[in-house]
Design a protein around this motif. Structure first.
Motif, PDB file in Angstrom:
ATOM      1  N   ASP A 180       0.845  -1.180   0.000  1.00 16.14           N
ATOM      2  CA  ASP A 180       0.000   0.000   0.000  1.00 16.14           C
ATOM      3  C   ASP A 180       0.887   1.240   0.000  1.00 16.14           C
ATOM      4  OD1 ASP A 180      -2.876   1.162   0.596  1.00 16.14           O
ATOM      5  OD2 ASP A 180      -1.503   2.201   1.952  1.00 16.14           O
ATOM      6  N   ALA A 181       0.568   2.201  -0.861  1.00 19.20           N
ATOM      7  CA  ALA A 181       1.420   3.376  -1.026  1.00 19.20           C
ATOM      8  C   ALA A 181       1.439   4.259   0.216  1.00 19.20           C
ATOM      9  CB  ALA A 181       0.951   4.194  -2.229  1.00 19.20           C
ATOM     10  N   ILE A 182       0.381   4.206   1.024  1.00 17.94           N
ATOM     11  CA  ILE A 182       0.294   5.081   2.199  1.00 17.94           C
ATOM     12  C   ILE A 182       0.822   4.388   3.454  1.00 17.94           C
ATOM     13  CG2 ILE A 182      -1.266   6.379   3.700  1.00 17.94           C
ATOM     14  CD1 ILE A 182      -3.068   6.787   1.272  1.00 17.94           C
ATOM     15  N   PRO A 219       1.999  -4.771   3.152  1.00 18.68           N
ATOM     16  CA  PRO A 219       1.708  -5.648   2.004  1.00 18.68           C
ATOM     17  C   PRO A 219       0.210  -5.893   1.885  1.00 18.68           C
ATOM     18  CG  PRO A 219       2.635  -6.905   3.828  1.00 18.68           C
ATOM     19  CD  PRO A 219       2.763  -5.465   4.194  1.00 18.68           C
ATOM     20  N   ILE A 220      -0.320  -5.793   0.675  1.00 14.57           N
ATOM     21  CA  ILE A 220      -1.763  -5.940   0.477  1.00 14.57           C
ATOM     22  C   ILE A 220      -2.116  -7.102  -0.453  1.00 14.57           C
ATOM     23  CG2 ILE A 220      -2.297  -3.521   0.959  1.00 14.57           C
ATOM     24  CD1 ILE A 220      -2.299  -2.998  -2.046  1.00 14.57           C
TER      25      ILE A 220
END
Length: 235
Positions: A81-83, A87-88
């Motif tokens: 996740d960029a924020i 890990p997603i």
């Protein structure tokens, strides 16, 4: 090589609904492989992070799905996740032990360079991993790169200088330079570099100002060419 084991559950939830899986402390994953139908899975996030930290993408892992017999797999790089930087999603490759596979093996930089310690040079690393092809049982955790070979600014460490088992084929050119040491910048070079940065910033500011002025001019032109009902165009 260390034995790594992890459990997974087959999941039916897909699409946007996988958000519930993440909220439950799991990471959605997909198991795929040669002549194998993709399988949607969910892994405990804490267990995954613990094992991934040690195993990375170059160590075989025993994956046990529900109550089935374990299968040999390799983790791929997870999506983050960029924020939150958590890990997603994870791709997992089901290994066929009789078939060669392609993956990356990380480089471990050991010892210290005299060109850095004594000559105050700057270490440059061009690779942090090497793409390889080999049978699963021939995988190694890492390749060691001995930085003590860099004694002067003329020295380089190439892929050919790294000790790599004969059973592993590196996909890159053996003459590619992995590491070298650059001489420190002089005060004159640093001053020149700082001047270039300032000039670049000023150039960008001028360009942005010109763009803003152009947009304003275009807007005014558009308003004049498209009169409102209060100012109808005369016939």
């Amino acid at each position: 090589m260390t034995d790594f084991r992890i459990k997974a559950d087959e999941r039916q939830v897909v699409g946007k609904k996988v958000k519930k899986i993440r909220q439950a402390g799991q990471i959605p994953a997909v198991l795929y492989g040669h002549d194998f139908k993709n399988l949607n899975l969910a892994l405990n996030l804490h267990d995954f992070l613990r094992i991934y930290k040690e195993a990375g993408t170059s160590n075989l892992i025993d994956l046990k799905i529900d109550d089935k017999d374990p299968v040999k797999v390799l983790f791929r790089e997870p999506d983050f996740d960029a924020i939150s930087n958590q890990p997603i999603h994870l791709d997992i490759y089901k290994v066929k032990m009789s078939e060669k596979l392609t993956t990356e093996i990380p480089l471990s930089f050991i010892n210290e360079s005299a060109a850095v310690l004594e000559l105050e040079g700057n270490l440059v690393k061009n690779f942090d991993a090497l793409e390889v092809e080999c049978l699963p049982n021939d995988l190694v955790s890492e390749f060691e790169v001995d930085l003590s070979l860099l004694k002067t600014f003329d020295d380089t460490i190439k892929i050919a200088d790294i000790k790599i088992p004969e059973t592993i084929e590196v996909k890159a050119d053996p003459e590619e330079v992995v590491a070298l040491v650059m001489p420190p910048r002089s005060e004159e070079e640093m001053a020149e570099l700082e001047t270039e940065v300032i000039e670049d910033v000023e150039a960008v500011e001028v360009e942005e100002k010109a763009k803003e002025d152009e947009e304003v001019a275009e807007g005014e032109k558009s308003e004049n060419n498209n009169p409102t009902e209060e100012n109808p165009k005369k016939e």
